[in-house]
Design a protein around this motif. Structure first.
Motif, PDB file in Angstrom:
ATOM      1  N   LYS A   1       9.288  -6.411  -1.958  1.00 47.99           N
ATOM      2  CA  LYS A   1       7.792  -5.998  -2.683  1.00 47.99           C
ATOM      3  C   LYS A   1       6.896  -7.073  -2.404  1.00 47.99           C
ATOM      4  N   LEU A   2       7.080  -8.432  -2.800  1.00 47.04           N
ATOM      5  CA  LEU A   2       6.234  -9.513  -2.834  1.00 47.04           C
ATOM      6  C   LEU A   2       6.075  -9.723  -1.290  1.00 47.04           C
ATOM      7  N   ALA A   3       6.959  -9.603  -0.289  1.00 46.85           N
ATOM      8  CA  ALA A   3       6.809  -9.834   1.077  1.00 46.85           C
ATOM      9  C   ALA A   3       6.054  -8.662   1.543  1.00 46.85           C
ATOM     10  N   GLU A   4       6.070  -7.346   1.209  1.00 48.67           N
ATOM     11  CA  GLU A   4       5.211  -6.328   1.966  1.00 48.67           C
ATOM     12  C   GLU A   4       3.764  -6.786   1.362  1.00 48.67           C
ATOM     13  N   LYS A   5       3.376  -7.132  -0.107  1.00 53.74           N
ATOM     14  CA  LYS A   5       2.011  -7.368  -0.332  1.00 53.74           C
ATOM     15  C   LYS A   5       1.663  -8.689   0.401  1.00 53.74           C
ATOM     16  N   ARG A   6       2.472  -9.755   0.834  1.00 56.20           N
ATOM     17  CA  ARG A   6       1.861 -10.870   1.355  1.00 56.20           C
ATOM     18  C   ARG A   6       1.970 -10.829   3.017  1.00 56.20           C
ATOM     19  N   ASP A   7       2.690  -9.761   3.425  1.00 51.70           N
ATOM     20  CA  ASP A   7       2.723  -9.460   4.821  1.00 51.70           C
ATOM     21  C   ASP A   7       3.779 -10.823   5.504  1.00 51.70           C
ATOM     22  N   LEU A   8       4.883 -11.005   4.616  1.00 52.02           N
ATOM     23  CA  LEU A   8       5.976 -11.836   5.172  1.00 52.02           C
ATOM     24  C   LEU A   8       7.216 -11.034   5.455  1.00 52.02           C
TER      25      LEU A   8
END
Length: 287
Positions: free
Chosen positions: A136-143
């Motif tokens: 979810k954090l990766a989705e938010k930060r485009d990682l």
């Protein structure tokens, strides 16, 4: 040497195995004609401990050499599954900031060490919950989180790696295929490839012997590296081939694994070049 296979796949590597000094790392990469680096440690500073100002200075050094970052070699997920997780998520958010500075979307992760003597499946729910928060954090930060099959973590075998990819695979989650790590878990790499072929986003190039787990250059162990690189080529793989030699005792090696094998000290640049030449020979069809 001119490649016969995977000619469009850039070669990168963990240059902290070359030398403690970041400038010496870049010198060796430049001499070998390698223009990508998997950033794990610079001047003894692990990526998770790197400050924003330090990252900006290292980016200037990279730009001056024309070297780009293929992936952030983070330690995220390389803690016990029963250890506190919130500080780890804070560390992932910081690494996301560093990734922005380094102009890199790929972040290497792990799926947590399982307590010795316990069945990994008994921790499945907690692993998936934590991994879900990370995605979810990766989705938010485009990682793009790249899961490595490190031994002794939940996703150390191909079957559990496949379980993770089936759960999370998408634009923000992919699979690293590390030949030596599978061998060290007693996993046949050909079977691992069969299970994971469609999910492999990134390759760590090192080999190992099944008898004792000792790491070798590509093609000299039991990882079937030449055969599987050929199959990757036939299947249209387009990702990075990242050298992670592990041939000598380099600064920080003892902290990379729960039970790091004993290695002799040696010339890191020479060992890295040895690993690079072995990979070149396989790609050129001369090995």
């Amino acid at each position: 040497m001119k490649r016969k296979i995977l000619e469009n796949c850039p070669i990168s590597g963990f240059a902290d195995e070359i030398h403690f000094s970041f400038s010496r790392q870049l010198e060796t990469l430049t001499r070998l004609g390698i223009s990508w680096l998997e950033l794990r440690c610079a001047d003894g500073i692990g990526i998770a401990d790197m400050t924003i100002p330090q990252a900006r200075e290292y980016k200037k050094m990279l730009d001056a050499r024309g070297i780009r970052i293929s992936a952030i070699g983070s330690p995220i997920g390389k803690i016990g599954i029963n250890q506190a997780f919130e500080p780890h998520m804070e560390s992932l958010a910081h690494i996301a900031d560093l990734a922005d500075i380094m102009e890199c979307r790929n972040v290497r992760i792990f799926s947590f060490y399982i307590p010795m003597g316990q069945e990994p499946e008994s921790w499945r729910g907690q692993v998936l919950t934590r991994m879900g928060q990370m995605v979810k954090l990766a989705e938010k930060r485009d990682l793009i989180l790249l899961h490595e099959n490190e031994k002794d973590i939940y996703g150390d075998t191909a079957a559990r790696c496949r379980e993770l990819t089936e759960q999370f695979e998408g634009p923000h989650f992919g699979c690293i295929f590390d030949f030596a790590n599978f061998v060290q878990c007693g996993q046949d790499t050909r079977e691992a490839y069969r299970l994971l072929a469609k999910s492999i986003s990134h390759v760590h190039v090192k080999d190992a012997r099944m008898a004792d787990g000792s790491v070798t250059v590509a093609g000299e162990g039991d990882g079937h590296v030449p055969e599987l690189l050929g199959r990757l080529a036939a299947d249209g793989f387009q990702g990075f081939l990242s050298l992670e030699p592990h041939l000598i005792d380099f600064a920080g090696f003892s902290g990379l694994e729960q039970k790091a094998e004993q290695k002799a000290a040696g010339d890191g640049a020479r060992a890295f070049e040895q690993a690079y030449r072995a990979l070149e020979a396989i790609l050129a069809g001369t090995c």
